[in-house]
Each structure stands twice: as structure tokens, then as C-alpha cells.
Design an enzyme around this catalytic site. Structure first.
Site, short mmCIF file in Angstrom:
data_model
loop_
_atom_site.label_atom_id
_atom_site.label_comp_id
_atom_site.label_asym_id
_atom_site.label_seq_id
_atom_site.Cartn_x
_atom_site.Cartn_y
_atom_site.Cartn_z
N ASP A 86 63.04 50.48 5.78
CA ASP A 86 62.99 51.71 6.59
C ASP A 86 63.48 51.41 8.00
OD1 ASP A 86 61.60 53.07 4.39
OD2 ASP A 86 59.95 51.74 4.93
N HIS A 125 54.86 53.20 3.81
CA HIS A 125 56.21 53.20 3.24
C HIS A 125 56.27 54.33 2.22
CE1 HIS A 125 59.95 52.10 1.39
NE2 HIS A 125 59.35 52.01 0.22
P1 NDP Z 1 63.15 47.39 -9.04
O1 NDP Z 1 63.37 45.92 -9.03
O2 NDP Z 1 64.28 48.29 -8.73
O3 NDP Z 1 61.94 47.78 -8.08
C1 NDP Z 1 60.73 47.04 -8.08
C2 NDP Z 1 59.73 47.71 -7.19
O4 NDP Z 1 60.20 47.74 -5.86
C3 NDP Z 1 59.40 49.15 -7.55
O5 NDP Z 1 57.99 49.32 -7.45
C4 NDP Z 1 60.10 49.92 -6.48
O6 NDP Z 1 59.44 51.13 -6.19
C5 NDP Z 1 59.93 49.01 -5.32
N1 NDP Z 1 60.70 49.33 -4.13
C6 NDP Z 1 60.25 49.21 -2.86
N2 NDP Z 1 61.15 49.60 -1.99
C7 NDP Z 1 62.21 49.96 -2.68
C8 NDP Z 1 63.45 50.47 -2.31
N3 NDP Z 1 63.76 50.70 -1.07
N4 NDP Z 1 64.35 50.74 -3.26
C9 NDP Z 1 64.03 50.54 -4.54
N5 NDP Z 1 62.85 50.07 -4.95
C10 NDP Z 1 61.93 49.80 -4.04
O7 NDP Z 1 62.53 47.84 -10.45
P2 NDP Z 1 62.94 47.42 -11.92
O8 NDP Z 1 62.28 48.44 -12.78
O9 NDP Z 1 64.38 47.12 -12.03
O10 NDP Z 1 62.21 46.02 -12.10
C11 NDP Z 1 60.85 45.87 -12.06
C12 NDP Z 1 60.52 44.61 -12.82
O11 NDP Z 1 59.16 44.32 -12.57
C13 NDP Z 1 60.70 44.76 -14.32
O12 NDP Z 1 61.46 43.64 -14.77
C14 NDP Z 1 59.28 44.69 -14.86
O13 NDP Z 1 59.20 44.02 -16.09
C15 NDP Z 1 58.62 43.89 -13.78
N6 NDP Z 1 57.17 43.98 -13.63
C16 NDP Z 1 56.58 42.77 -13.48
C17 NDP Z 1 55.24 42.69 -13.31
C18 NDP Z 1 54.65 41.36 -13.15
O14 NDP Z 1 55.35 40.43 -12.78
N7 NDP Z 1 53.38 41.21 -13.43
C19 NDP Z 1 54.39 43.90 -13.30
C20 NDP Z 1 55.13 45.12 -13.42
C21 NDP Z 1 56.48 45.14 -13.56
P3 NDP Z 1 59.86 52.56 -6.81
O15 NDP Z 1 59.47 52.48 -8.26
O16 NDP Z 1 59.06 53.52 -6.02
O17 NDP Z 1 61.35 52.69 -6.62
#
Ligand code: NDP
Length: 327
Positions: free
Chosen positions: A159, A187
Site C-alpha cells: 500500500d 491492510h
Molecule cells: P497468492 O500467493 O496470490 O496470495 C497469498 C496470500 O497473500 C493471499 O491471502 C492473498 O490475499 C495475500 N495477499 C496480500 N496482499 C496481497 C496483494 N497485494 N496481492 C495479492 N495477494 C495478496 O495466493 P495463491 O492462492 O496463489 O497461493 C496461496 C498458496 O498458499 C497455495 O499454494 C496454498 O496451497 C497455500 N496455503 C498454504 C498454507 C500453509 O502453508 N499452511 C495454508 C493455506 C494456503 P487475498 O486472498 O486477499 O488476495
């Protein structure tokens, strides 16, 4: 040579993880003299995708990268972590209520907080990126009573960078001449990007723009930038989020420039009327691996109302996770 720094990344197989890991491994997080050991946490079904990313990291032959471990067990992932980047989170899906979202993320961030408490290095620094980032950080902090609370932070640097870029475009001043910009609060769409203390080449930024532009253009553009990127790109911002995560930790470790500050969401000590303990964005200076909230800024009525609104939202989120027994 120096001992490697252990960097744990959760959600390593996701979009942000993909943009982030190569930069961490190449030395952009901690500098060109610091070897890095990566520990990647993923949910079980995404382990194979994380293995694929690790293969590409191997194939990059980064001289600073001394090893990669991949696991679905938080206790293993956070073992010896000096820096923990909590990226993986449960996204809000259609029809999901806020309570459901907070509960799903509590199921992720509470065990991760416990694992950090039990296994991370004594100097661990935690950055939460996964949304709702501030409240996820609050949940992790509450589950880690033996880790100093100030080590739990959440990301508002994207931001902050978005605000820098918008102000630069509006005034024509290069971003490196703009200082003392602040993101306050959550945020989320209620965040408040504040230019009233900002300077452009040492002169008041607020005097270079008018209040109507601030209220009607600047603030909503910064707050809704994530949605605008999804609209344009067909996917959420990933590289800019990864870039901001790098900036956040790099600044925390290496310090802010003399006369400038940055924005980080950190546990409130009550400064500026933000209830103690809430993880809220503030202007902070950093030096020698620690940060301090900038004190003594005058907050005008325009800013006060907006800071209060965002902080109110954080307080409501805290009440909600308290009600769910997550903190
Ligand atoms: P991303 O890598 O695109 O995003 C991950 C997180 O970052 C989301 O919560 C997203 O929020 C957040 N975020 C914060 N700021 C921003 C921003 N400016 N722009 C975009 N995102 C932002 O998500 P993916 O779905 O591609 O990947 C998530 C991964 O996490 C998956 O591989 C999943 O399996 C994994 N995962 C792992 C966990 C663990 O390690 N225990 C638990 C849960 C998930 P928002 O959704 O609001 O965009």
C-alpha cells in the site's frame, strides 16, 4: 563465510511464493553477503507444486542458496527460522461470511504461531502477507507467548509503495524524492494513506496537491488498487506483493534512511490512540534490526477520522477472533 539465515515461506507454491522465492534466494532479501537456507511450508496437496518450484530454484544455481526443505508440517517448517514469511492463507470465496474467513484463517495461523513459538530461532522476525493480514498476525502472535510481540508484523508496504507511485505520477517527482508517506490502520479498503507529513524533495507534499484529489482520487485509488489489478490482469497482484515483502524485511533488517520512515503494521503500544495490541499500520523507523513507531506527529481532523475508521475495523476483527476463541 557467514552462517546461512533460515527463511521460512508458507504458501510457497502460490503466486506470491513463486515471485518471492527467487528473489530471496538471489540475495535481494538479506543482501549479497548473506547465504540463505529456505524452508517451504505448503498444504499436502500443494507439496508437489512446491517441489517443482524448488527444482527451478536448484536450476538457478544461486550461489547464496545453501539448501531447500519442503514440508507440510509447521513444526518442521519453522525449525530455526530467522525470518518467517507467512504468505499462504485461506482466500475469501463467494458467499463466505467474515466470521467463516476468520475461522478458516485461525485454523492456519494459530498452529503456525505455536510452531514459531516452539521451533523458530530466538531472533525470528515474522511478516504476515496472507489476508486478512493484520488479524492473521494477531492470531499468530497470541499463539506465540514466548516470542516478543513486536516480532509479529503484517504487510502494508505494498500500500505504501502504491501510494508513492500515485503521488509520483500526480506531481511528476521521482519516487526517491518522496519521503515520510504513511499508511495507517488495516491492510483493507479502510486503510488510510496519509500525505500530510510527506515531503517531496524536502517540501510539503500536501501543499502540492489539493484535498479533493486526496479524498476522491488518491485514497480510493490506493485502497482499491488490488481490485483494479485483478480487473486488468485477470489475476491478483503477485510480483508487486512479493516485492513489497522483500522491501518490508529488507528495511526491517537494514534500516530506514535518515529523515525518512516506512509503513509497517505492528503491535500497537497505544500510540496515536490505537488500542494496545492491535496490529495496525504506523509510520516506523528501523535501525539495527528493530523498529520504532514515529512519535509526535500532528494528526489533523481529515486524518483522524480516517485512522479511527480503519482502527475500528481492526478492533472489530479482534473481537470476532476473540469470540471464536482464536486469541
Ligand atoms: P497468492 O500467493 O496470490 O496470495 C497469498 C496470500 O497473500 C493471499 O491471502 C492473498 O490475499 C495475500 N495477499 C496480500 N496482499 C496481497 C496483494 N497485494 N496481492 C495479492 N495477494 C495478496 O495466493 P495463491 O492462492 O496463489 O497461493 C496461496 C498458496 O498458499 C497455495 O499454494 C496454498 O496451497 C497455500 N496455503 C498454504 C498454507 C500453509 O502453508 N499452511 C495454508 C493455506 C494456503 P487475498 O486472498 O486477499 O488476495
Amino acid at each position: 563465510s557467514r552462517t546461512p539465515v533460515t527463511v521460512t515461506v508458507t504458501g510457497a507454491a502460490g503466486q506470491i511464493g513463486y515471485a518471492l522465492l527467487f528473489r530471496v534466494a538471489s540475495g535481494q532479501l538479506l543482501g549479497p553477503d548473506t547465504p540463505v537456507r529456505l524452508r517451504l511450508l505448503e498444504i499436502t496437496p500443494a507439496l508437489s507444486a512446491a517441489e517443482g518450484t524448488a527444482m527451478e530454484l536448484d536450476d538457478s544455481a544461486f550461489p547464496l542458496l545453501t539448501g531447500i526443505d519442503i514440508t507440510d508440517d509447521p513444526d518442521v517448517a519453522f525449525d530455526g527460522a530467522n525470518v518467517a514469511l507467512l504468505v499462504g492463507a485461506r482466500p475469501r470465496t463467494k458467499g463466505m461470511e467474515r466470521g467463516d474467513l476468520l475461522e478458516a484463517n485461525g485454523g492456519i495461523f494459530k498452529p503456525q504461531g505455536r510452531a514459531i513459538n516452539g521451533h523458530a530461532a530466538d531472533d525470528v522476525k515474522v511478516l504476515v502477507v496472507g489476508n486478512p493480514a493484520n488479524t492473521n498476525a494477531l492470531i499468530a502472535k497470541a499463539a506465540a507467548p514466548d516470542v516478543p510481540a513486536e516480532r509479529f508484523t503484517a504487510m502494508t508496504r505494498l500500500d505504501h509503495n502504491r501510494a508513492l507511485s500515485q503521488l509520483s505520477k500526480k506531481t511528476g517527482a521521482p519516487v526517491d524524492q518522496i519521503s515520510r508517506l504513511t499508511i495507517w490502520g488495516n491492510h483493507s479498503a479502510t486503510q488510510y494513506p496519509d500525505v500530510f507529513h510527506a515531503e517531496i524533495a524536502g517540501k510539503s507534499a500536501a501543499e502540492a496537491v489539493d484535498e479533493a484529489w486526496l479524498a476522491d482520487e488518491f485514497i480510493p485509488t490506493v485502497a482499491k488498487r488490488g481490485a483494479a489489478i485483478i480487473e486488468a490482469r485477470g489475476a491478483s497482484s503477485a510480483a508487486s506483493a512479493a516485492n513489497a515483502a522483500i522491501d518490508h524485511v529488507h528495511t526491517w533488517v537494514n534500516g530506514t534512511k535518515e529523515g525518512d520512515w516506512t509503513s509497517m503494521a505492528v503491535p500497537s503500544d497505544g500510540s496515536y490512540g490505537v488500542p494496545e495490541g492491535l496490529i495496525s499500520s504506523f509510520p516506523v523507523t528501523t535501525a539495527n534490526g528493530s523498529y520504532e513507531i514515529v512519535q509526535g506527529l500532528d494528526i489533523n481532523a481529515f486524518s483522524r477520522a480516517r485512522i479511527d475508521a480503519s482502527v475500528r475495523e481492526l478492533a472489530e476483527e479482534r473481537e470476532a477472533v476473540r469470540g471464536l476463541g482464536l486469541i
